[in-house]
Scaffold this motif. Sequence first.
Motif, mmCIF file in Angstrom:
data_model
loop_
_atom_site.group_PDB
_atom_site.id
_atom_site.type_symbol
_atom_site.label_atom_id
_atom_site.label_comp_id
_atom_site.label_asym_id
_atom_site.label_seq_id
_atom_site.Cartn_x
_atom_site.Cartn_y
_atom_site.Cartn_z
ATOM 1 N N UNK A 329 -39.138 33.899 32.521
ATOM 2 C CA UNK A 329 -38.572 34.699 31.451
ATOM 3 C C UNK A 329 -37.073 34.780 31.646
ATOM 4 N N UNK A 330 -36.348 34.998 30.529
ATOM 5 C CA UNK A 330 -34.911 35.143 30.563
ATOM 6 C C UNK A 330 -34.538 36.297 29.646
ATOM 7 N N UNK A 331 -33.464 37.034 30.032
ATOM 8 C CA UNK A 331 -33.062 38.227 29.304
ATOM 9 C C UNK A 331 -31.655 38.053 28.771
ATOM 10 N N UNK A 332 -31.380 38.729 27.629
ATOM 11 C CA UNK A 332 -30.016 38.797 27.098
ATOM 12 C C UNK A 332 -29.818 40.189 26.530
ATOM 13 N N UNK A 333 -28.709 40.822 26.885
ATOM 14 C CA UNK A 333 -28.410 42.180 26.439
ATOM 15 C C UNK A 333 -27.327 42.144 25.381
ATOM 16 N N UNK A 334 -27.595 42.789 24.227
ATOM 17 C CA UNK A 334 -26.623 42.871 23.133
ATOM 18 C C UNK A 334 -26.196 44.328 23.027
ATOM 19 N N UNK A 335 -24.919 44.571 23.251
ATOM 20 C CA UNK A 335 -24.364 45.929 23.147
ATOM 21 C C UNK A 335 -23.957 46.165 21.701
ATOM 22 N N UNK A 336 -24.598 47.157 21.070
ATOM 23 C CA UNK A 336 -24.385 47.422 19.644
ATOM 24 C C UNK A 336 -23.538 48.686 19.499
ATOM 25 N N UNK A 337 -22.504 48.581 18.693
ATOM 26 C CA UNK A 337 -21.667 49.723 18.348
ATOM 27 C C UNK A 337 -21.714 49.900 16.834
ATOM 28 N N UNK A 338 -22.060 51.103 16.396
ATOM 29 C CA UNK A 338 -22.131 51.379 14.961
ATOM 30 C C UNK A 338 -20.887 52.155 14.574
ATOM 31 N N UNK A 339 -20.084 51.557 13.722
ATOM 32 C CA UNK A 339 -18.912 52.223 13.154
ATOM 33 C C UNK A 339 -19.282 52.706 11.755
ATOM 34 N N UNK A 340 -18.362 53.431 11.122
ATOM 35 C CA UNK A 340 -18.684 53.971 9.804
ATOM 36 C C UNK A 340 -17.440 54.019 8.954
ATOM 37 N N UNK A 341 -17.549 53.413 7.739
ATOM 38 C CA UNK A 341 -16.534 53.656 6.720
ATOM 39 C C UNK A 341 -16.666 55.106 6.278
ATOM 40 N N UNK A 342 -15.673 55.678 5.656
ATOM 41 C CA UNK A 342 -15.764 57.087 5.262
ATOM 42 C C UNK A 342 -16.969 57.343 4.346
#
Length: 1180
Positions: A329-342
């Motif tokens: 097995x192999x792993x990959x980590x995706x760091x998600x950042x949620x920004x917001x328009x007004x």
Amino acid sequence: MQLKIMPKKKHLSAGGVPLILFLCQMISALDVPLDPKLLHDLVQPPTITQQSPKDYIIDPRENIVIQCEAKGKPPPSFSWTRNGTHFDIDKDPLVTMKPGSGTLVINIMSEGKAETYEGVYQCTARNERGAAVSNNIVVRPSRSPLWTKERLEPIILRNGQSLVLPCRPPIGLPPAIIFWMDNSFQRLPQSERVSQGLNGDLYFSNVLPEDTREDYICYARFNHTQTIQQKQPISLKVISAKSSKERPPTFLTPEGNESHKEELRGNVLSLECIAEGLPTPIIYWIKEDGTLPANRTFYRNFKKTLQITHVSEADSGNYQCIAKNALGAVHHTISVTVKAAPYWIVAPQNLVLSPGENGTLICRANGNPKPRISWLTNGVPIEIALDDPSRKIDGDTIIFSNVQESSSAVYQCNASNKYGYLLANAFVNVLAEPPRILTSANTLYQVIANRPALLDCAFFGSPMPTIEWFKGTKGSALHEDTYVLHDNGTLEIPVAQKDSTGTYTCVARNKLGMAKNEVHLEIKDPTRIIKQPEYAVVQRGSKVSFECRVKHDHTLIPTILWLKDNGELPNDERFSTDKDHLVVSDVKDDDGGTYTCTANTTLDSASASAVLRVVAPTPTPAPIYDVPNPPFDLELTNQLDKSVQLTWTPGDDNNSPITKFIIEYEDAMHDAGLWRHQAEVSGTQTTAQLKLSPYVNYSFRVMAENGIGRSMPSEASEQYLTKAAEPDQNPMAVEGLGTEPDNLVITWKPLNGFQSNGPGLQYKVSWRQKDGDDEWTSVVVANVSKYIVSGTPTFVPYLIKVQALNDVGFAPEPAAVMGHSGEDLPMVAPGNVRVSVVNSTLAEVHWDPVPPKSVRGHLQGYRIYYWKTQSSSKRNRRHIEKKILTFQGTKTHGMLPGLQPYSHYALNVRVVNGKGEGPASTDRGFHTPEGVPSAPSSLKIVNPTLDSLTLEWDPPSHPNGILTEYILKYQPINSTHELGPLVDLKIPANKTRWTLKNLNFSTRYKFYFYAQTSVGSGSQITEEAITTVDEAMASRQVDIATQGWFIGLMCAVALLILILLIVCFIRRNKGGKYPVKEKEDAHADPEIQPMKEDDGTFGEYSDAEDHKPLKKGSRTPSDRTVKKEDSDDSLVDYGEGVNGQFNEDGSFIGQYSGKKEKEPAEGNESSEAPSPVNAMNSFV
């Protein structure tokens, strides 16, 4: 100008609430026009009503239309800016503005290019009250460029290798939609092994020979211009290998172990992981610091793509994709950042104020990063606009105080960050207008009963008027406990009833004046089809009639319309209609279908359908008999306090006349869902006068009965609540019993809700001593079933009454019942206790009664406790166990059965009441005389020799006196089971072993053994034994047994015995006697023979008795009888109740009847099977 409908409810009351200018006429989502005169008088700042999107992509092949619509009074004028500067449309012949509108039309189809008009546009709508501005509209033409020319070399791979076919589409506006097809425009199949990525590339986790083809083509579709561009075909050839080496997964995309993804709030977050490996890997997804949202998570592209819809800041975090196959097995980590328009928290709302009033505009937005709030007035930044002393800016809020007409303006709020902006217009309009009611005066509303009624009161005024509704000329204001008062002035009656009919007045007030208007409401009965058309099967050529009977309000005129299959009836004279019927003559096959009867009035309608089925002519069938159809159309009239008239319409009798109607009622207030019998009437009646009880919420239903049976119940009638009255009965089962020595517990069976006759059911409980002159003491208690009187003297009779009452009054005076206060334990023990011994197992006890006053309760009887203190022989010491006998009532003597002979006993007597036992009398002892002993406990025969046997025994377990001696009787038994002479022998009582000498060798003996006291002989125990065999004789017998002549003789004897047994069996089945039986009778015990019960002679052999071998150690007497002690005491004298039986655990049976010994064996029975030697002896 138009009114916006506002369905929100409101309590109408005066006070400082936000003012609005216009309200609507009814609950709806539509705009309705105002009174034209009102529109002519009022002014309103501009409001943008329609505009093009912020990011406006246009088709370069069509004219450009940039929308900008606004309303206001006076109508606003429009102007535009382009890229921040004034856009003079008069100088460009290709640009025009629609009349009465701000919408621009740029004619590029005749000449010009769309690229010339790219830019940022903004529209301004202005009148004397202010200026409103649109969003910045970015206009860009769509683009669908071609792929660049390229030469693609064929790809050659070995079976099992991974592959990525690049697409790299040209950059268009908006971005293209990518898909892979072949030359035949067929989509290429995709799977867990082969799939398209988000970037458009085609990924192979491992290739197979069947992937070989020359037409892998990537297509880009540009939807805005409806064009598709094609990449050059890619050729792939897969070479088969003898064996492909398997390998663990690795990721084709994304690369490395970690990556980052940024997404905006509200968008769809798409994360992708595509792996290669052999065998094909499977993809799994997890969120490292939480769980995936269940309702917003979706898997696409064979779980290679994870999508989360409507993402928010809470969805930020680390997401891990795992590719797994059999090798690893192999792993990959995706760091998600949620920004917001007004986005808006509170958008500014229009303000309509009166001169001198105060108000606020609030502009509150959020985003990531936090948006910046800026204000404009009439399109100009507020910092450089003209100063207004009535306003004060406090961050995201503008505060207005003491406004004047000059304070009217349009304010813009702009909230922006790096991801976008929000722009909102909100005007402040300062007006001073007295209330006006826009609904026409004396409007008549007609509503069907049990439906909502909406009475309009469209109004206008500034400050916003408060609205009140009144019914009748002198009625008080209507409140929301029964009515619903809407913000728009509408009065809603949720369920209109007949008594809702009347005149209603709407009053609008503000500080500048008052206006009112009257409207009228009429409630109509609903239109109902009380006799519906019924399913019909008719023969071709016959006639059919459908009935449709309608009941309606007498002021409404219904129209009856018949439809066939939801369309008009055929234009054929065979179809005729009258008031209640549709008749079809000479029915044809095409006439089959669904026929619908619709009754329409101006207010409502009702419909019912039936199916007509046309069949071929058949012989006339016999009529079908069934139970009646349920009655219907129940109606209550002549409603009085204690009676009502019920009317109904009978259902079809189904060819069997209705004989009677059964009426049932339901009390929805006290026993909802429970139907009870009310009355029965003749089958010819359709009306019944029903007697009613007070304070019952009645519903009625009717059932019809004919010779076949009873119909289903009708629908329930309307409910009728009768008036309350005083109770007409008192509670039943009144009792008074004390639970403690100083109380009186009064109990009764409460009335049920139906019997209460009114609300507030209570009970008046009264009591006084029966033998005194005291007055009645009374207390009123709630609807309970018990009351406790404390502090009473012990066990005193009381008179008790329980009377029902409710909020209306009292029930009739109840009759008094007698009870007693609580009991206490008796105070005195019975005296003069005397014991008379009747025989060795029975004694009689006498005592004197206690004084009645000392009982202090209900006398239940006397209880004797007795126990054995010590056996007279001192040989059987046991644990002392007391036995109990209870003698009911006032008896002063009783018998004690089941006593042990020759024993010392003690007893005492106690008096018993309902509380318990009193003190015990002085213990009284007595002694039982001797009796006969039980059988010896055991008998064993040991040490047999040629001429002697030794007997060993244990004494009787119950000697019942002093043993005087043992009696031993014995007799020989020969080989034919005949008994020899009986020998008697007396043995001293102190012996437990005895040897008999001078016996015959190899001989069976039967022994009878029993003990004696001075009273007599006890039960006997029997045993059998054999002396030993002489060895010389045994050897001769064996020699003879081996001779042939002897074997033949024995066979002959066996045959004769078999024949004899058959004959005996036949005679036995016939009930006769046989010689063997007579011999057995002759050799029975010489001293003890069973006697016939009728004449005292010796009994015959019983054929029902099984002929069993004698059991070793049998203790049954040879005469098969059980001795009884003589007793003439009566069972009537024996006690009953507690421990009234008399064995060790209190059982009477085992103690008194005596223990029955086992029966002795018959004289011809043996304790062991005959040996061959014994058989030989019978022939010597």
